[in-house]
Design an enzyme around this catalytic site. Structure first.
Site, PDB file in Angstrom:
ATOM      1  N   ARG A 125       0.820  -1.237   0.000  1.00  0.00           N
ATOM      2  CA  ARG A 125       0.000   0.000   0.000  1.00  0.00           C
ATOM      3  C   ARG A 125       0.841   1.269   0.000  1.00  0.00           C
ATOM      4  O   ARG A 125       0.366   2.337   0.358  1.00  0.00           O
ATOM      5  CB  ARG A 125      -0.980   0.016   1.173  1.00  0.00           C
ATOM      6  N   LYS A 163       2.572  11.294 -11.682  1.00  0.00           N
ATOM      7  CA  LYS A 163       1.718  10.426 -12.501  1.00  0.00           C
ATOM      8  C   LYS A 163       2.472   9.129 -12.732  1.00  0.00           C
ATOM      9  O   LYS A 163       3.592   9.144 -13.264  1.00  0.00           O
ATOM     10  CB  LYS A 163       1.387  11.081 -13.841  1.00  0.00           C
ATOM     11  N   GLU A 209       8.909  17.635 -25.178  1.00  0.00           N
ATOM     12  CA  GLU A 209       8.255  18.033 -23.915  1.00  0.00           C
ATOM     13  C   GLU A 209       8.814  19.362 -23.408  1.00  0.00           C
ATOM     14  O   GLU A 209       8.129  20.089 -22.702  1.00  0.00           O
ATOM     15  CB  GLU A 209       8.412  16.929 -22.852  1.00  0.00           C
ATOM     16  N   LYS A 245       6.486  22.910 -14.562  1.00  0.00           N
ATOM     17  CA  LYS A 245       5.687  21.738 -14.183  1.00  0.00           C
ATOM     18  C   LYS A 245       5.375  21.751 -12.694  1.00  0.00           C
ATOM     19  O   LYS A 245       4.264  21.429 -12.269  1.00  0.00           O
ATOM     20  CB  LYS A 245       6.397  20.438 -14.597  1.00  0.00           C
ATOM     21  N   GLU A 267      -5.114  16.769 -11.476  1.00  0.00           N
ATOM     22  CA  GLU A 267      -5.703  17.145 -12.768  1.00  0.00           C
ATOM     23  C   GLU A 267      -7.212  17.367 -12.692  1.00  0.00           C
ATOM     24  O   GLU A 267      -7.985  16.817 -13.476  1.00  0.00           O
ATOM     25  CB  GLU A 267      -5.355  16.113 -13.846  1.00  0.00           C
ATOM     26  N   ARG A 321      -3.952  21.188 -14.678  1.00  0.00           N
ATOM     27  CA  ARG A 321      -2.877  20.259 -15.054  1.00  0.00           C
ATOM     28  C   ARG A 321      -3.055  19.687 -16.461  1.00  0.00           C
ATOM     29  O   ARG A 321      -2.073  19.287 -17.103  1.00  0.00           O
ATOM     30  CB  ARG A 321      -2.764  19.129 -14.015  1.00  0.00           C
ATOM     31  N   ASN A 349      -0.877  18.301 -21.121  1.00  0.00           N
ATOM     32  CA  ASN A 349      -1.144  17.280 -22.137  1.00  0.00           C
ATOM     33  C   ASN A 349      -1.276  17.873 -23.530  1.00  0.00           C
ATOM     34  O   ASN A 349      -1.843  17.238 -24.432  1.00  0.00           O
ATOM     35  CB  ASN A 349      -2.428  16.528 -21.789  1.00  0.00           C
ATOM     36  N   HIS A 389      -0.983  15.726 -26.632  1.00  0.00           N
ATOM     37  CA  HIS A 389      -1.032  14.330 -26.222  1.00  0.00           C
ATOM     38  C   HIS A 389      -2.270  13.586 -26.723  1.00  0.00           C
ATOM     39  O   HIS A 389      -2.229  12.370 -26.878  1.00  0.00           O
ATOM     40  CB  HIS A 389      -0.946  14.221 -24.697  1.00  0.00           C
ATOM     41  N   HIS A 407      -1.154  10.356 -28.278  1.00  0.00           N
ATOM     42  CA  HIS A 407      -1.492   9.029 -27.736  1.00  0.00           C
ATOM     43  C   HIS A 407      -2.198   8.176 -28.790  1.00  0.00           C
ATOM     44  O   HIS A 407      -2.020   6.957 -28.835  1.00  0.00           O
ATOM     45  CB  HIS A 407      -2.370   9.164 -26.490  1.00  0.00           C
ATOM     46  N   HIS A 420       7.395   8.136 -27.594  1.00  0.00           N
ATOM     47  CA  HIS A 420       6.355   8.982 -26.997  1.00  0.00           C
ATOM     48  C   HIS A 420       6.587  10.455 -27.374  1.00  0.00           C
ATOM     49  O   HIS A 420       5.661  11.156 -27.796  1.00  0.00           O
ATOM     50  CB  HIS A 420       6.369   8.796 -25.475  1.00  0.00           C
TER      51      HIS A 420
HETATM   52  P1  NAD Z   1      12.046   5.382 -22.262  1.00  0.00           P
HETATM   53  O1  NAD Z   1      11.829   5.284 -20.819  1.00  0.00           O
HETATM   54  O2  NAD Z   1      11.547   4.284 -23.119  1.00  0.00           O
HETATM   55  O3  NAD Z   1      13.602   5.581 -22.517  1.00  0.00           O
HETATM   56  C1  NAD Z   1      14.054   5.710 -23.841  1.00  0.00           C
HETATM   57  C2  NAD Z   1      15.176   4.747 -24.186  1.00  0.00           C
HETATM   58  O4  NAD Z   1      16.408   5.332 -23.779  1.00  0.00           O
HETATM   59  C3  NAD Z   1      15.107   3.389 -23.528  1.00  0.00           C
HETATM   60  O5  NAD Z   1      15.484   2.419 -24.464  1.00  0.00           O
HETATM   61  C4  NAD Z   1      16.146   3.488 -22.421  1.00  0.00           C
HETATM   62  O6  NAD Z   1      16.694   2.265 -22.075  1.00  0.00           O
HETATM   63  C5  NAD Z   1      17.180   4.403 -23.027  1.00  0.00           C
HETATM   64  N1  NAD Z   1      17.933   5.207 -22.081  1.00  0.00           N
HETATM   65  C6  NAD Z   1      17.465   5.834 -20.978  1.00  0.00           C
HETATM   66  N2  NAD Z   1      18.415   6.605 -20.443  1.00  0.00           N
HETATM   67  C7  NAD Z   1      19.522   6.450 -21.195  1.00  0.00           C
HETATM   68  C8  NAD Z   1      20.822   6.995 -21.137  1.00  0.00           C
HETATM   69  N3  NAD Z   1      21.145   7.920 -20.237  1.00  0.00           N
HETATM   70  N4  NAD Z   1      21.717   6.583 -22.056  1.00  0.00           N
HETATM   71  C9  NAD Z   1      21.375   5.693 -23.014  1.00  0.00           C
HETATM   72  N5  NAD Z   1      20.147   5.166 -23.135  1.00  0.00           N
HETATM   73  C10 NAD Z   1      19.225   5.547 -22.236  1.00  0.00           C
HETATM   74  O7  NAD Z   1      11.410   6.720 -22.864  1.00  0.00           O
HETATM   75  P2  NAD Z   1      11.175   8.175 -22.265  1.00  0.00           P
HETATM   76  O8  NAD Z   1      11.051   9.036 -23.442  1.00  0.00           O
HETATM   77  O9  NAD Z   1      12.154   8.505 -21.219  1.00  0.00           O
HETATM   78  O10 NAD Z   1       9.769   8.037 -21.530  1.00  0.00           O
HETATM   79  C11 NAD Z   1       8.590   7.796 -22.245  1.00  0.00           C
HETATM   80  C12 NAD Z   1       7.530   7.332 -21.279  1.00  0.00           C
HETATM   81  O11 NAD Z   1       7.286   8.360 -20.314  1.00  0.00           O
HETATM   82  C13 NAD Z   1       6.210   7.010 -21.912  1.00  0.00           C
HETATM   83  O12 NAD Z   1       5.739   5.780 -21.429  1.00  0.00           O
HETATM   84  C14 NAD Z   1       5.295   8.119 -21.446  1.00  0.00           C
HETATM   85  O13 NAD Z   1       3.957   7.713 -21.340  1.00  0.00           O
HETATM   86  C15 NAD Z   1       5.896   8.458 -20.122  1.00  0.00           C
HETATM   87  N6  NAD Z   1       5.597   9.818 -19.659  1.00  0.00           N
HETATM   88  C16 NAD Z   1       5.109   9.969 -18.414  1.00  0.00           C
HETATM   89  C17 NAD Z   1       4.859  11.220 -17.911  1.00  0.00           C
HETATM   90  C18 NAD Z   1       4.387  11.393 -16.498  1.00  0.00           C
HETATM   91  O14 NAD Z   1       4.011  12.498 -16.132  1.00  0.00           O
HETATM   92  N7  NAD Z   1       4.430  10.364 -15.691  1.00  0.00           N
HETATM   93  C19 NAD Z   1       5.108  12.343 -18.701  1.00  0.00           C
HETATM   94  C20 NAD Z   1       5.613  12.160 -19.982  1.00  0.00           C
HETATM   95  C21 NAD Z   1       5.862  10.873 -20.446  1.00  0.00           C
HETATM   96  N1  GLY Z   2       2.863  14.814 -18.428  1.00  0.00           N
HETATM   97  C1  GLY Z   2       1.593  15.319 -18.060  1.00  0.00           C
HETATM   98  C2  GLY Z   2       1.391  15.469 -16.608  1.00  0.00           C
HETATM   99  O1  GLY Z   2       2.261  15.181 -15.829  1.00  0.00           O
HETATM  100  O2  GLY Z   2       0.347  15.866 -16.184  1.00  0.00           O
END
Ligand code: NAD
Ligand code: GLY
Length: 369
Positions: free
Chosen positions: A126, A148, A190, A232, A242, A246, A250, A253, A257, A270
């Site tokens: 939890r 998130k 972003e 942010k 949100e 917030r 997006n 997005h 998406h 992404h």
């Molecule tokens: P990712 O996590 O897939 O990382 C991208 C790639 O880079 C992966 O293959 C990883 O292994 C590699 N990598 C990471 N760091 C590295 C480094 N320093 N050197 C070499 N390789 C490296 O992609 P991302 O773009 O970081 O994240 C995308 C995800 O984030 C999506 O799932 C999206 O939905 C999510 N997201 C979430 C939020 C939120 O608010 N929680 C906001 C935006 C995006």
């Molecule tokens: N990336 C969108 C949010 O955090 O709300």
């Protein structure tokens, strides 16, 4: 990438948690970033093979003074593994290692690792503390901040998750030196986002520093990460769950998406989908008469200069609408889009399907007969 001694700090204050985002080059292996976190017998570093191979040992060494045991878990890599089955691997590890409710999780990697580790931390017993150690630009400017957490469902992105804030975010800019150029561009999407929705001075600055950012200049990256996190943090501080404001984070997005899930997770990154989605969303804003065509063209040009796609893959209009109705902003089946109300200010609106389809058609690759 040079190691710089200055650490920038951005504070986040939400009803759930107050925490710091530390930004600097060389933080991962330093002592200071890890002090003052919740005390625990066991620290678990959740990562994947690529990132763990690059930075797992250094992080484990830095954490050694703070935990009697530090274990490392490698998840399968890629957006296509951001799912329930992979989430379960984290629980399997925590249970197999006898982790208790004080155990601290460290999410070492990009947004995929961060979103899944955060969700696991929210659920395990939890709720256990977790620390974000983002290693992609996208994760440093966006996903590691704000709490998130989620996994994807085959029918929709980030559909299963929780709002759960980290205890700290440690952005080591030096890790960006190993990031592939395509991933750096995805992160720039972003960063660019924050300009039209909140800060036109940032948009001007990105336009004049884009080459430095794409070349990995540490000062430029430090400014981009800091300013993005400040914006942010302000938005999330005002609206953690949100209820309204917030949603502006997006921008792009809803279209993005749909591209990601329409093509199958992992085809477009992404950030690439968000980049193209922003091009569509600003053109929708222009079609609604909110901004002029010159502003829309300016933003599309910036997205393109960042190395991001600005033409969407060919997809039937009915499929676009079906996918976008699954967006979490939709209400009673009505799709709602983040639009630019005026440069530097965003809002959320519905739009006539015919207008949306016109914008999509104008921004898409032609469909083969
Ligand atoms: P990712 O996590 O897939 O990382 C991208 C790639 O880079 C992966 O293959 C990883 O292994 C590699 N990598 C990471 N760091 C590295 C480094 N320093 N050197 C070499 N390789 C490296 O992609 P991302 O773009 O970081 O994240 C995308 C995800 O984030 C999506 O799932 C999206 O939905 C999510 N997201 C979430 C939020 C939120 O608010 N929680 C906001 C935006 C995006
Ligand atoms: N990336 C969108 C949010 O955090 O709300």
């Amino acid at each position: 990438m040079e190691v710089q001694s200055t650490t920038r700090t951005v504070h986040v204050a939400t009803p759930q948690q107050r925490y710091d985002i530390l930004i600097g080059a060389g933080l991962l292996g330093a002592a200071a970033p890890w002090q003052g976190l919740p005390a625990a017998d066991h620290g678990v570093i959740v990562s994947n093979a690529t990132v763990d191979g690059l930075y797992g040992a250094a992080l484990a060494a830095a954490l050694a003074p703070h935990h009697r045991r530090v274990t490392r878990l490698q998840l399968p890599e890629g957006e296509q593994y951001k799912d329930w089955a992979t989430l379960n691997l984290i629980f399997d590890h925590l249970l197999a290692e006898g982790c208790d409710r004080r155990t601290v999780l460290y999410a070492l990697g990009g947004g995929v690792v961060g979103d899944m580790s955060g969700f696991a931390a929210a659920c395990y017993m939890r709720g256990v503390p977790f620390v974000q150690v983002p290693t992609t630009l996208l994760a440093q400017v966006d996903s590691s901040v704000g709490g998130k957490t989620a996994v994807n469902h085959p029918r929709g992105k980030n559909m299963i998750g929780a709002f759960y804030q980290p205890a700290r975010v440690v952005c080591d800019l030096a890790t960006l030196a190993t990031l592939p150029a395509r991933e750096l561009s995805a992160g720039l999407a972003e960063v660019i986002k924050y300009g039209p929705i909140a800060d036109m001075a940032l948009m001007d600055w990105i336009e004049s520093h884009l080459d430095a950012l794409r070349a990995g200049d540490v000062d430029a990256l430090a400014h981009a990460v800091q300013r993005s996190c400040e914006i942010k943090a302000a938005v999330v501080g005002a609206d953690e769950r949100e209820a309204g404001l917030r949603a502006i984070l997006n921008f792009g997005h809803t279209f993005g998406h749909a591209i990601e899930s329409g093509l199958g997770y992992g085809q477009w990154l992404h950030g690439e989908a968000v980049g193209c989605g922003m091009a569509m969303a600003v053109e929708l804003s222009a079609a609604l008469g909110l901004v002029d065509a010159a502003f829309a063209a300016r933003l599309v040009r910036l997205i393109e200069r960042a190395g991001l796609p600005v033409r969407a893959p060919a997809m039937a209009g009915s499929r676009w609408l079906e996918l976008m109705r699954l967006d979490k902003k939709a209400q009673a089946g009505e799709i709602r889009f983040v639009v630019i109300e005026s440069p530097g200010r965003a809002g959320v609106r519905a739009a006539p399907d015919a207008l949306v389809l016109e914008v999509i058609a104008g921004r898409s690759e032609p469909r083969r007969p």
